[in-house]
Design a protein around this motif. Structure first.
Motif, PDB file in Angstrom:
ATOM      1  N   PHE A  93      62.384  88.912  40.643  1.00 42.58           N
ATOM      2  CA  PHE A  93      61.754  87.883  39.827  1.00 42.58           C
ATOM      3  C   PHE A  93      61.738  86.541  40.552  1.00 42.58           C
ATOM      4  N   GLU A  94      62.873  86.173  41.154  1.00 45.24           N
ATOM      5  CA  GLU A  94      62.925  84.923  41.908  1.00 45.24           C
ATOM      6  C   GLU A  94      62.005  84.977  43.136  1.00 45.24           C
ATOM      7  N   PHE A  95      61.926  86.150  43.753  1.00 45.98           N
ATOM      8  CA  PHE A  95      61.024  86.315  44.892  1.00 45.98           C
ATOM      9  C   PHE A  95      59.575  86.108  44.454  1.00 45.98           C
ATOM     10  N   ARG A  96      59.196  86.691  43.317  1.00 46.48           N
ATOM     11  CA  ARG A  96      57.828  86.540  42.799  1.00 46.48           C
ATOM     12  C   ARG A  96      57.554  85.077  42.455  1.00 46.48           C
ATOM     13  N   GLU A  97      58.561  84.389  41.894  1.00 43.23           N
ATOM     14  CA  GLU A  97      58.394  82.986  41.529  1.00 43.23           C
ATOM     15  C   GLU A  97      58.159  82.131  42.785  1.00 43.23           C
ATOM     16  N   THR A  98      58.942  82.393  43.836  1.00 42.79           N
ATOM     17  CA  THR A  98      58.767  81.668  45.098  1.00 42.79           C
ATOM     18  C   THR A  98      57.391  81.963  45.696  1.00 42.79           C
ATOM     19  N   LEU A  99      56.994  83.229  45.662  1.00 40.62           N
ATOM     20  CA  LEU A  99      55.701  83.627  46.201  1.00 40.62           C
ATOM     21  C   LEU A  99      54.565  82.948  45.449  1.00 40.62           C
ATOM     22  N   LYS A 100      54.707  82.827  44.135  1.00 38.45           N
ATOM     23  CA  LYS A 100      53.696  82.163  43.323  1.00 38.45           C
ATOM     24  C   LYS A 100      53.572  80.692  43.719  1.00 38.45           C
ATOM     25  N   ASN A 101      54.709  80.019  43.936  1.00 40.30           N
ATOM     26  CA  ASN A 101      54.680  78.612  44.329  1.00 40.30           C
ATOM     27  C   ASN A 101      54.019  78.423  45.696  1.00 40.30           C
ATOM     28  N   LEU A 102      54.224  79.385  46.584  1.00 41.19           N
ATOM     29  CA  LEU A 102      53.645  79.292  47.919  1.00 41.19           C
ATOM     30  C   LEU A 102      52.141  79.558  47.920  1.00 41.19           C
ATOM     31  N   SER A 103      51.630  80.181  46.851  1.00 38.52           N
ATOM     32  CA  SER A 103      50.208  80.522  46.806  1.00 38.52           C
ATOM     33  C   SER A 103      49.334  79.279  46.775  1.00 38.52           C
ATOM     34  N   ASN A 104      49.920  78.143  46.390  1.00 41.60           N
ATOM     35  CA  ASN A 104      49.157  76.901  46.339  1.00 41.60           C
ATOM     36  C   ASN A 104      49.060  76.208  47.695  1.00 41.60           C
ATOM     37  N   LEU A 105      49.829  76.696  48.685  1.00 45.62           N
ATOM     38  CA  LEU A 105      49.812  76.102  50.015  1.00 45.62           C
ATOM     39  C   LEU A 105      48.759  76.778  50.877  1.00 45.62           C
ATOM     40  N   ASN A 106      48.389  76.108  51.900  1.00 45.46           N
ATOM     41  CA  ASN A 106      47.368  76.639  52.800  1.00 45.46           C
ATOM     42  C   ASN A 106      48.020  77.579  53.805  1.00 45.46           C
ATOM     43  N   LEU A 107      48.517  78.705  53.318  1.00 45.00           N
ATOM     44  CA  LEU A 107      49.185  79.694  54.162  1.00 45.00           C
ATOM     45  C   LEU A 107      48.469  81.025  54.035  1.00 45.00           C
ATOM     46  N   SER A 108      48.496  81.789  55.113  1.00 48.25           N
ATOM     47  CA  SER A 108      47.943  83.132  55.053  1.00 48.25           C
ATOM     48  C   SER A 108      48.864  84.005  54.196  1.00 48.25           C
ATOM     49  N   GLU A 109      48.375  85.142  53.794  1.00 45.95           N
ATOM     50  CA  GLU A 109      49.171  86.008  52.911  1.00 45.95           C
ATOM     51  C   GLU A 109      50.468  86.445  53.580  1.00 45.95           C
ATOM     52  N   ASP A 110      50.420  86.839  54.861  1.00 45.16           N
ATOM     53  CA  ASP A 110      51.648  87.277  55.522  1.00 45.16           C
ATOM     54  C   ASP A 110      52.624  86.126  55.671  1.00 45.16           C
ATOM     55  N   GLN A 111      52.113  84.894  55.893  1.00 43.91           N
ATOM     56  CA  GLN A 111      52.992  83.733  55.974  1.00 43.91           C
ATOM     57  C   GLN A 111      53.646  83.456  54.622  1.00 43.91           C
ATOM     58  N   GLN A 112      52.905  83.649  53.558  1.00 41.12           N
ATOM     59  CA  GLN A 112      53.469  83.458  52.216  1.00 41.12           C
ATOM     60  C   GLN A 112      54.621  84.418  51.964  1.00 41.12           C
ATOM     61  N   TYR A 113      54.425  85.676  52.321  1.00 38.79           N
ATOM     62  CA  TYR A 113      55.483  86.670  52.078  1.00 38.79           C
ATOM     63  C   TYR A 113      56.692  86.422  52.974  1.00 38.79           C
ATOM     64  N   GLN A 114      56.448  86.036  54.234  1.00 44.50           N
ATOM     65  CA  GLN A 114      57.559  85.754  55.136  1.00 44.50           C
ATOM     66  C   GLN A 114      58.348  84.544  54.647  1.00 44.50           C
ATOM     67  N   ALA A 115      57.637  83.482  54.201  1.00 40.22           N
ATOM     68  CA  ALA A 115      58.306  82.279  53.712  1.00 40.22           C
ATOM     69  C   ALA A 115      59.062  82.576  52.421  1.00 40.22           C
ATOM     70  N   ALA A 116      58.465  83.367  51.539  1.00 43.72           N
ATOM     71  CA  ALA A 116      59.148  83.721  50.290  1.00 43.72           C
ATOM     72  C   ALA A 116      60.396  84.539  50.574  1.00 43.72           C
ATOM     73  N   TRP A 117      60.328  85.420  51.555  1.00 46.76           N
ATOM     74  CA  TRP A 117      61.488  86.246  51.921  1.00 46.76           C
ATOM     75  C   TRP A 117      62.605  85.379  52.465  1.00 46.76           C
ATOM     76  N   ALA A 118      62.255  84.416  53.312  1.00 45.75           N
ATOM     77  CA  ALA A 118      63.262  83.517  53.866  1.00 45.75           C
ATOM     78  C   ALA A 118      63.902  82.677  52.769  1.00 45.75           C
ATOM     79  N   SER A 119      63.084  82.174  51.825  1.00 44.89           N
ATOM     80  CA  SER A 119      63.595  81.381  50.709  1.00 44.89           C
ATOM     81  C   SER A 119      64.482  82.216  49.804  1.00 44.89           C
ATOM     82  N   PHE A 120      64.094  83.458  49.591  1.00 48.98           N
ATOM     83  CA  PHE A 120      64.877  84.361  48.741  1.00 48.98           C
ATOM     84  C   PHE A 120      66.277  84.570  49.321  1.00 48.98           C
ATOM     85  N   LYS A 121      66.358  84.813  50.625  1.00 42.75           N
ATOM     86  CA  LYS A 121      67.661  85.003  51.259  1.00 42.75           C
ATOM     87  C   LYS A 121      68.480  83.717  51.207  1.00 42.75           C
ATOM     88  N   ALA A 122      67.800  82.575  51.331  1.00 42.21           N
ATOM     89  CA  ALA A 122      68.502  81.294  51.319  1.00 42.21           C
ATOM     90  C   ALA A 122      69.124  80.998  49.959  1.00 42.21           C
TER      91      ALA A 122
END
Length: 234
Positions: free
Chosen positions: A86-115
């Protein structure tokens, strides 16, 4: 997912859930739609299937807030302490508003999730996501059973009533046909009776006239004889 969902907070959780899984397209005026269902997975880890996806209903269904609240309750019960999907999905949703490619969004969300203290192994994240899928799949099966029972009870009852009314209408149609035949026969007979009435009236009237004429002969003859007797025999 934080343990924040209570009976009084489910409505807010439902809105949050709606925001995380459903997006609106304001510029086109199109109805709200779900986010992509199968985004690329940054790490190849087998995902346990949640069961077959039901075929699209006819007419096409729409997102219903009462079911959003229902799924909020289902997912809340399936929640485990600590950061999870759920927290991963929430982070991914927030990143969707940034100018990032889809793979960058998932990588950034994964890094944030671990953090934030989530599992360092993607298999743990996948496992938590599958727990939610399992909960939703179980709920779907229970809902389908309820639908079948409702169809049997309500639709079946209406179907039986429909058959009964159709049978009654068929019987009434037969009776109406028989009554129509009877009415046609009566109408035909009435037409004949009209002619017979005139014929019989004429016969009776003629017979009466003949009777009176014949009677007059006898009466006249007797009276004539009586007159002659008085005249010739003293």
């Amino acid at each position: 997912m934080a343990e924040q969902e209570t009976s009084s907070g489910l409505e807010g959780f439902g809105k949050k859930l709606l925001n995380l899984f459903i997006k609106e397209e304001p510029t086109t005026g199109k109805p709200i739609t779900a986010f992509p269902q199968n985004p690329p997975n940054p790490v190849s880890v087998p995902i346990t299937p949640a069961g077959p996806v039901p075929a699209a209903a006819v007419p096409e269904g729409a997102v219903d807030t009462k079911f959003v609240d229902h799924f909020a309750a289902v997912l809340s019960k399936a929640n485990q302490p600590g950061p999870d999907y759920f927290e991963f999905r929430e982070t991914l949703k927030n990143l969707s508003n940034l100018n990032l490619s889809e793979d960058q969004q998932y990588q950034a969300a994964w890094a944030s999730f671990k953090a934030m203290g989530g599992s360092a192994n993607v298999a743990g994240l996948v496992s938590s996501a599958n727990q939610y899928l399992t909960a939703l799949n179980n709920d779907q099966q229970a809902f389908s059973k309820t639908v079948e029972e409702a169809l049997t009870e309500k639709v079946g009852g209406l179907s039986n009533e429909q058959k009964q009314l159709q049978s009654e209408n068929e019987q009434l149609a037969k009776q109406m046909l028989e009554l129509q035949r009877k009415m046609d026969a009566n109408t035909e007979r009435l037409a004949k009776i009209g002619g017979e009435l005139n014929e019989q009236r004429q016969k009776i009237t003629q017979n009466k006239s003949n009777y009176e004429a014949t009677l007059a002969v006898f009466v006249g003859q007797i009276k004539r004889d009586l007159l002659k007797l008085g005249e010739y025999i003293k």
